[in-house]
Design an enzyme around this catalytic site. Structure first.
Site, PDB file in Angstrom:
ATOM      1  N   HIS A 157       0.817  -1.222   0.000  1.00 27.05           N
ATOM      2  CA  HIS A 157       0.000   0.000   0.000  1.00 27.05           C
ATOM      3  C   HIS A 157       0.848   1.269   0.000  1.00 27.05           C
ATOM      4  O   HIS A 157       0.334   2.357  -0.248  1.00 27.05           O
ATOM      5  CB  HIS A 157      -0.961   0.003   1.196  1.00 27.05           C
ATOM      6  CG  HIS A 157      -0.317   0.296   2.518  1.00 27.05           C
ATOM      7  ND1 HIS A 157      -0.030  -0.690   3.444  1.00 27.05           N
ATOM      8  CD2 HIS A 157       0.088   1.458   3.088  1.00 27.05           C
ATOM      9  CE1 HIS A 157       0.521  -0.141   4.504  1.00 27.05           C
ATOM     10  NE2 HIS A 157       0.605   1.163   4.315  1.00 27.05           N
ATOM     11  N   ASP A 189      -0.199  -7.509   1.318  1.00 29.59           N
ATOM     12  CA  ASP A 189       0.286  -6.131   1.460  1.00 29.59           C
ATOM     13  C   ASP A 189       1.813  -6.085   1.503  1.00 29.59           C
ATOM     14  O   ASP A 189       2.411  -5.411   2.337  1.00 29.59           O
ATOM     15  CB  ASP A 189      -0.305  -5.472   2.711  1.00 29.59           C
ATOM     16  CG  ASP A 189      -0.087  -3.968   2.731  1.00 29.59           C
ATOM     17  OD1 ASP A 189       0.100  -3.387   1.647  1.00 29.59           O
ATOM     18  OD2 ASP A 189      -0.079  -3.379   3.827  1.00 29.59           O
ATOM     19  N   SER A 266       5.055   2.538   7.867  1.00 33.30           N
ATOM     20  CA  SER A 266       4.647   1.342   7.132  1.00 33.30           C
ATOM     21  C   SER A 266       5.761   0.881   6.204  1.00 33.30           C
ATOM     22  O   SER A 266       6.360   1.678   5.483  1.00 33.30           O
ATOM     23  CB  SER A 266       3.385   1.634   6.317  1.00 33.30           C
ATOM     24  OG  SER A 266       2.306   1.962   7.155  1.00 33.30           O
TER      25      SER A 266
END
Length: 422
Positions: A157, A189, A266
């Site tokens: 993402h 992901d 992230s």
């Protein structure tokens, strides 16, 4: 020691003020001043004006003495005290160094693996900075180097589903390189990037299967675009099923940690005390509750990707063809709702379902429409939203715009978003 110094100053000041030398000097100065005026200092004739002026000057002199002498003597005495006494800390420098060496285990971990952590920027090729003329940053994230020849691991993402953009990677030494997306698994992901550089520092991969709840871990990355940031915590759970988090089509038992994983973190590594990556930072629900993808699951993805590359093709599964809104979201399961309500008084008690927006891409349709991190989506185009699948279904609809009902704190609001075509 400071009290002894103050006491010495006080004694010296009293002696100086009471000293006859100072008084005689003041008297002599007064006589000389009157003599300059042509007046006998001992005369009692019609010299009242001069006498008055003399008394005024004497008072001025005394004021100067009272003002300057203490400060001058204070400086001299302080210098003498400093020469005679050492301002040593409570703990000697050598002992402090030893304690720091023995107990700062987090710093040791960071020193061993920080060079392999990278900062990832997504540049919008349609919009340019007014002053520099460079493309503006639409989003950012983190990653870490897993091969010396420039292969980087991150979250999917972070780098995909962002049209009209390019990816740049900044190394820990400040060098910046353009990157290409090689492998993508949107279901888990995960993604890999490639930069054209060799002889890079590589992150060692550990085993997440050996982790225990309560173990110390360190999260590295670039939260809020602040690169080279370190946070620490413990493993709260080693078996947090994706179904508990409302993540569709994912069969992953996430690592839960209280180490801070914020926007921009992230894709960065979650590291054990041996300096090995045991997870990939993925998402944050609220303060003290964050999740990482176990490194054992990541290794399976990397093995499949390597096999595909040997055959001359990239490994891409679940690559998005849907319209783009520009958010990262999380289904509000009963467990997550309970945690949110226990930590915030602004959560409505009657809220039973919805989707939490925990990241909004700058410049995206969601950002332009007014969505903010922390908003809870309850309805889209008058349809109830119970999980993230409902949001994907709304994006797949042919509606040009999305009328979204959100909760922002305890306030219900409407926002209108026009998704971009892929």
């Amino acid at each position: 020691m400071a009290l002894r110094g103050c006491h010495r100053l006080e004694v010296i000041f009293k002696r100086c003020i009471a000293s006859p030398v100072l008084h005689s000097q003041a008297g002599n100065r007064r006589s000389s001043q009157l003599a300059i005026k042509g007046v006998d200092p001992n005369s009692n004739g019609n010299s009242g004006q001069y006498q008055q002026n003399g008394e005024h000057k004497e008072k001025g002199w005394r004021r100067l003495v009272r003002f300057f002498v203490p400060f001058s003597l204070g400086a001299a005495v302080s210098a003498a005290i400093i020469q005679r006494e050492d301002f040593t800390p409570t703990i000697a420098a050598s002992k402090m160094t030893g304690r720091r060496r023995d107990f700062n285990f987090i710093a040791d971990v960071v020193a061993g693996c920080a060079d392999s952590v990278v900062y990832i920027e997504i540049k919008d090729t349609r919009h340019f900075d007014y002053f520099s003329g460079q493309p503006i940053t639409a989003s950012n994230g983190s990653g870490f180097i897993i091969e010396q020849n420039g292969l980087i691991l991150t979250n999917a993402h972070v780098v995909i589903n962002k049209p009209h953009t390019m990816v740049q990677v900044r190394l820990s030494d400040g060098r910046t390189f353009p990157a290409t997306i090689e492998d993508v698994d949107q279901t888990s992901d995960l993604a890999t990037l490639r930069i054209q550089v060799n002889n890079l520092s590589v992150m060692r991969l550990g085993k997440s299967s050996t982790l225990r709840s309560g173990e110390w871990v360190v999260a590295l990355g670039s939260p809020l675009a602040l690169s080279n940031t370190v946070t620490a915590g413990v493993i709260s759970s080693t078996q947090r099923a994706s179904q508990e988090l409302g993540l569709r089509n994912r069969d992953i038992n996430y690592l839960q940690t209280d180490a801070a994983i914020t926007f921009g973190n992230s894709g960065g590594p979650l590291v054990n005390l041996d300096g090995e990556a045991i997870g990939v930072n993925s998402m944050k629900v609220t303060a003290g509750i964050s999740f990482a993808i176990p490194i054992d699951y990541v290794k399976v993805f990397l093995e499949r990707a390597a096999e595909k590359r040997k055959k001359g093709s990239a490994y891409k599964t679940g690559y998005p063809v849907k319209r783009y809104m520009g958010i990262t979201m999380l289904t509000l399961t009963p467990d997550i709702l309970f945690e949110l309500k226990s930590r915030s008084q602004n959560m409505p008690n009657n809220l039973t379902h919805g989707v939490l927006v925990w990241k909004v891409i700058v410049g995206s349709p969601a950002h332009s429409g007014g969505l903010q991190p922390g908003d809870i989506v309850t309805h889209i185009n008058k349809k109830e939203i119970k999980n993230s699948s409902d949001v994907y279904d709304a994006l797949a609809d042919n509606s040009k715009t999305l009328d979204i009902v959100i909760l922002r704190g305890v306030k219900q609001m409407h926002v209108t978003i026009t998704p971009e075509d892929p």
